[in-house]
Design an enzyme around this catalytic site. Structure first.
Site, PDB file in Angstrom:
ATOM      1  NE  ARG A 154      11.059 -17.481   1.837  1.00 49.91           N
ATOM      2  CZ  ARG A 154      11.905 -16.379   2.161  1.00 49.91           C
ATOM      3  NH1 ARG A 154      13.053 -16.386   1.726  1.00 49.91           N
ATOM      4  NH2 ARG A 154      11.548 -15.507   2.920  1.00 49.91           N
TER       5      ARG A 154
ATOM      6  CE  LYS B  91      -0.033   0.502  -1.539  1.00 51.04           C
ATOM      7  NZ  LYS B  91      -0.692   1.812  -0.935  1.00 51.04           N
TER       8      LYS B  91
ATOM      9  CG  HIS C  69      -7.148  -1.566  -0.366  1.00 50.40           C
ATOM     10  ND1 HIS C  69      -5.613  -1.313  -0.631  1.00 50.40           N
ATOM     11  CD2 HIS C  69      -7.585  -0.717   0.480  1.00 50.40           C
ATOM     12  CE1 HIS C  69      -5.477  -0.278   0.399  1.00 50.40           C
ATOM     13  NE2 HIS C  69      -6.606   0.040   1.154  1.00 50.40           N
TER      14      HIS C  69
ATOM     15  CE  LYS D  22     -11.444   2.643   1.146  1.00 53.49           C
ATOM     16  NZ  LYS D  22     -11.443   2.097   2.476  1.00 53.49           N
TER      17      LYS D  22
ATOM     18  CD  GLU E 280      -3.098   6.320   5.705  1.00 57.48           C
ATOM     19  OE1 GLU E 280      -2.818   5.626   6.635  1.00 57.48           O
ATOM     20  OE2 GLU E 280      -2.464   6.895   4.980  1.00 57.48           O
TER      21      GLU E 280
ATOM     22  CG  ASP F 177       2.215   4.230   0.454  1.00 56.89           C
ATOM     23  OD1 ASP F 177       2.355   3.069   0.105  1.00 56.89           O
ATOM     24  OD2 ASP F 177       1.529   4.511   1.422  1.00 56.89           O
TER      25      ASP F 177
ATOM     26  CG  HIS G 168      -4.772   4.081  -2.783  1.00 60.35           C
ATOM     27  ND1 HIS G 168      -5.058   2.895  -3.359  1.00 60.35           N
ATOM     28  CD2 HIS G 168      -3.923   3.954  -1.672  1.00 60.35           C
ATOM     29  CE1 HIS G 168      -4.298   1.958  -2.588  1.00 60.35           C
ATOM     30  NE2 HIS G 168      -3.563   2.870  -1.553  1.00 60.35           N
TER      31      HIS G 168
ATOM     32  CE  LYS H 276       1.398   6.529   5.808  1.00 70.20           C
ATOM     33  NZ  LYS H 276       0.015   5.791   5.756  1.00 70.20           N
TER      34      LYS H 276
HETATM   35  P1  NAP Z   1       5.207 -10.219   4.368  1.00 72.71           P
HETATM   36  O1  NAP Z   1       4.532  -9.894   5.893  1.00 72.71           O
HETATM   37  O2  NAP Z   1       6.632  -9.857   4.630  1.00 72.71           O
HETATM   38  O3  NAP Z   1       4.861 -11.481   3.820  1.00 72.71           O
HETATM   39  C1  NAP Z   1       5.400 -11.843   2.642  1.00 72.71           C
HETATM   40  C2  NAP Z   1       5.136 -13.326   2.426  1.00 72.71           C
HETATM   41  O4  NAP Z   1       5.795 -13.835   1.270  1.00 72.71           O
HETATM   42  C3  NAP Z   1       5.377 -14.204   3.625  1.00 72.71           C
HETATM   43  O5  NAP Z   1       4.245 -15.276   3.606  1.00 72.71           O
HETATM   44  C4  NAP Z   1       6.659 -14.937   3.273  1.00 72.71           C
HETATM   45  O6  NAP Z   1       6.823 -16.064   3.588  1.00 72.71           O
HETATM   46  C5  NAP Z   1       6.519 -15.164   1.489  1.00 72.71           C
HETATM   47  N1  NAP Z   1       7.674 -15.238   0.972  1.00 72.71           N
HETATM   48  C6  NAP Z   1       8.822 -14.286   0.929  1.00 72.71           C
HETATM   49  N2  NAP Z   1       9.735 -14.775   0.113  1.00 72.71           N
HETATM   50  C7  NAP Z   1       9.111 -15.937  -0.479  1.00 72.71           C
HETATM   51  C8  NAP Z   1       9.776 -16.940  -1.396  1.00 72.71           C
HETATM   52  N3  NAP Z   1      11.208 -16.732  -2.053  1.00 72.71           N
HETATM   53  N4  NAP Z   1       9.165 -17.936  -1.682  1.00 72.71           N
HETATM   54  C9  NAP Z   1       7.806 -18.016  -1.456  1.00 72.71           C
HETATM   55  N5  NAP Z   1       7.321 -17.093  -0.267  1.00 72.71           N
HETATM   56  C10 NAP Z   1       8.037 -16.123   0.018  1.00 72.71           C
HETATM   57  O7  NAP Z   1       4.544  -8.893   3.418  1.00 72.71           O
HETATM   58  P2  NAP Z   1       2.982  -8.492   3.249  1.00 72.71           P
HETATM   59  O8  NAP Z   1       3.124  -7.208   4.108  1.00 72.71           O
HETATM   60  O9  NAP Z   1       2.043  -9.533   3.596  1.00 72.71           O
HETATM   61  O10 NAP Z   1       2.930  -7.862   1.662  1.00 72.71           O
HETATM   62  C11 NAP Z   1       2.662  -8.760   0.565  1.00 72.71           C
HETATM   63  C12 NAP Z   1       2.674  -7.976  -0.467  1.00 72.71           C
HETATM   64  O11 NAP Z   1       1.407  -7.019  -0.158  1.00 72.71           O
HETATM   65  C13 NAP Z   1       3.775  -6.923  -0.720  1.00 72.71           C
HETATM   66  O12 NAP Z   1       3.962  -6.645  -2.267  1.00 72.71           O
HETATM   67  C14 NAP Z   1       3.302  -5.681  -0.195  1.00 72.71           C
HETATM   68  O13 NAP Z   1       3.834  -4.457  -0.693  1.00 72.71           O
HETATM   69  C15 NAP Z   1       1.709  -5.713  -0.478  1.00 72.71           C
HETATM   70  N6  NAP Z   1       0.761  -5.094   0.511  1.00 72.71           N
HETATM   71  C16 NAP Z   1       0.777  -5.345   1.781  1.00 72.71           C
HETATM   72  C17 NAP Z   1      -0.039  -4.605   2.469  1.00 72.71           C
HETATM   73  C18 NAP Z   1      -0.114  -5.013   3.964  1.00 72.71           C
HETATM   74  O14 NAP Z   1      -1.222  -4.061   4.513  1.00 72.71           O
HETATM   75  N7  NAP Z   1       0.627  -5.621   4.498  1.00 72.71           N
HETATM   76  C19 NAP Z   1      -1.005  -3.474   2.115  1.00 72.71           C
HETATM   77  C20 NAP Z   1      -0.931  -3.578   0.418  1.00 72.71           C
HETATM   78  C21 NAP Z   1       0.070  -4.036  -0.120  1.00 72.71           C
HETATM   79  P3  NAP Z   1       8.005 -17.215   4.030  1.00 72.71           P
HETATM   80  O15 NAP Z   1       9.020 -16.271   4.742  1.00 72.71           O
HETATM   81  O16 NAP Z   1       7.610 -18.257   4.899  1.00 72.71           O
HETATM   82  O17 NAP Z   1       8.662 -17.471   2.727  1.00 72.71           O
END
Ligand code: NAP
Length: 483
Positions: free
Chosen positions: A51, A148, A178, A182, A216, A235, A240, A330
């Site tokens: 967005r 996930k 992920h 590995k 961890e 988690d 995993h 953790k």
């Molecule tokens: P995040 O930092 O909160 O990012 C969310 C993204 O979604 C942002 O780019 C946000 O951008 C976008 N977004 C939110 N609402 C939206 C909407 N209505 N329309 C379009 N875009 C939208 O989350 P994240 O940590 O990257 O995680 C993303 C996914 O990966 C989640 O399911 C999380 O559980 C999973 N995950 C993350 C990690 C990690 O290390 N971060 C690891 C494993 C899994 P805008 O606000 O600009 O829209």
């Protein structure tokens, strides 16, 4: 050894959530690394979608910053950054609204692989899937990649599966775990099914027990509020650790083909025995002086577990009577993950002095260094007579494979390239995920119904005392957690 990088076909990859944490830390630096390695075609197109009101130039700046921050040293030496940034584009889009979809459609090319990475919260998976079809953007050759957590219990996983199945065929859905990307995890299959040596011994007759540890040293950090709704069981264990267990325990598939492999993994999950309350230990870090989980989670009354240790069994001919001990946590003593296959003691020794701990152990290390060791017994060198010593045959990949290991793609890179290649072997199938929740749900429900309180353990320790007792009772002990 000569590194073989096989370029993938031309593709358009849309990253929903392209401005988010996961995209910035893992997906985009990973794509750049593949670009530097020559694996990505020069005309690949990567479109960020979120967005935030950005144009292509703004997105390129964001990605350049992300690569500088998270790219690591090999990327600093790659002179291809401008060419990579040229491949990037951006669409301002709302997963729940009408903005941006028509524009996205005009950017997608015909005749190339189209992949849509849902790097957003699971609450948006269904919205995006539906709009990709209703706006006529996706077709039956498109692939979608989902992150996930895939549900928080069986019912929510079924709902998510149903919302994706309403729009896409299972052969188009790539559920990422992920851990499966590995190098060592894939090596597990190579070791088991590419060598004659192990498979005849891979059963209850020769294996005493198996330990899977994912430890961890860090706490929940900035993810405290998110983690507190989840806990270690959801988690880590449900996904995993379960996937690792499947690869260790599955029957040999008839061929290395996505469904043949996933069929065998599913059979393992379905044969897992329920876990009795005395066979599982929950823990939460927070001893007297060290950091406390409750502080990190921002909830002084939280009963969420940051540690789980459990014993389970697989009810089939191969594994009857062999315990599988799983633990993850953790703020433990070290960051280390390994799978240890502990073989039975010798049925009879002809030597007077057999030394301590003489069982063969095949240990597969996933982190911090990927590699494999096999503990074997030899004669202690020197004139001291026939004294035995137990030594590891050590194959640390970084040492054995040299540059090849250095250049090996990390888990995300490998998995994204597999999506482009259309290879689902390392992705979880919907029925696998549901079976894993069906096994996990009664454990979590039991804790809730019994008002179970996690055992407190000191940060920097090996976990709660009760986890030691879980193995002591069986006359066994956990492997050392030190690196
Ligand atoms: P995040 O930092 O909160 O990012 C969310 C993204 O979604 C942002 O780019 C946000 O951008 C976008 N977004 C939110 N609402 C939206 C909407 N209505 N329309 C379009 N875009 C939208 O989350 P994240 O940590 O990257 O995680 C993303 C996914 O990966 C989640 O399911 C999380 O559980 C999973 N995950 C993350 C990690 C990690 O290390 N971060 C690891 C494993 C899994 P805008 O606000 O600009 O829209």
């Amino acid at each position: 050894m000569v590194s073989r990088v096989i370029p993938v076909d031309p593709f358009d990859l849309v990253i929903f959530g392209g401005t988010g944490d996961l995209a910035r830390r893992k997906i985009l630096p990973g794509l750049f690394r593949r670009f530097c390695a020559g694996q990505m075609p020069q005309d690949a197109q990567i479109i960020g979608a979120a967005r935030s009101d950005l144009d292509a130039a703004g997105f390129r700046d964001l990605v350049a910053d992300a690569i500088a921050e998270f790219g690591g040293k090999t990327l600093a030496e790659c002179g291809e950054l401008p060419a990579f940034l040229d491949r990037l584009d951006y669409v301002t889009i709302d997963a729940r609204g009408d903005d941006g979809w028509a524009e996205l459609k005009t950017k997608m090319r015909k005749g190339v692989v189209a992949a849509y990475y849902f790097s957003v919260g699971p609450g948006l998976f269904g919205d995006i899937a539906k709009r990709l079809n209703s706006w006529g953007i996706a077709d039956k050759n498109s692939r979608i990649v989902v992150e996930k957590p895939f549900g928080r219990d069986l019912a929510s996983a079924q709902d998510l599966n149903a919302s994706l199945a309403a729009e896409f065929d299972e052969t188009q859905i790539y559920r990422i775990d992920h851990y499966l990307g590995k190098e060592t995890v894939q090596n597990l299959m190579a070791i088991r099914f590419g060598n004659l040596l192990f498979e005849p011994l891979w059963n209850a007759q020769y294996i005493d027990h198996i330990q899977i540890s994912v430890a961890e040293s860090v706490g929940v950090g900035g993810r405290g509020a998110y983690y507190d709704k989840s806990g270690a069981m959801r988690d880590m264990v449900q996904n995993h650790l379960m996937q690792l267990l499947c690869l260790i325990a599955m029957e040999p598939p008839s061929k290395f083909d996505p469904d043949a492999v996933r069929d065998e993994k599913l059979k393992v999950i379905r044969a897992l025995q329920p876990v009795a309350p005395h066979e599982i230990v929950r823990g939460q870090y927070g001893g007297n002086d060290g950091p406390s989980y409750r502080d990190d989670a921002g909830d002084p009354r939280s009963f969420t577990e940051s540690y789980v240790a459990l014993k389970t069994q697989i009810a089939n001919w191969r594994w009857s009577g062999v315990p599988f001990y799983l633990r993850t946590g953790k703020r433990l003593k070290a960051r280390t993950s390994e799978i240890a296959v502990v073989f039975k003691p010798l049925p009879h020794s002809i030597f007077d002095d057999v030394g301590e701990g003489g069982q063969n152990v095949l240990a597969i290390q996933l982190q911090p260094n990927e590699g494999i060791t096999l503990d074997v017994t030899i004669k202690e060198p020197g004139p001291g007579g026939m004294r035995l010593a137990h030594v590891p045959l050590d194959m640390t990949f970084a040492e054995t494979l040299g540059d090849e290991a250095e250049e090996a793609p990390d888990a995300y890179e490998r998995l994204i390239m597999d999506v482009i290649r259309g290879n689902q072997t390392l992705f979880m199938r919907g029925d696998e995920v549901e079976a894993a929740w069906a096994w996990t749900d009664p454990i979590i429900d039991g804790w809730r119904d019994r008002h179970d309180v996690p055992k407190i353990y000191d940060a920097g320790s090996t976990g709660p005392e009760d986890a030691l007792a879980l193995l002591h009772r069986d006359g066994r002990r956990w492997r050392d957690l030190s690196v």
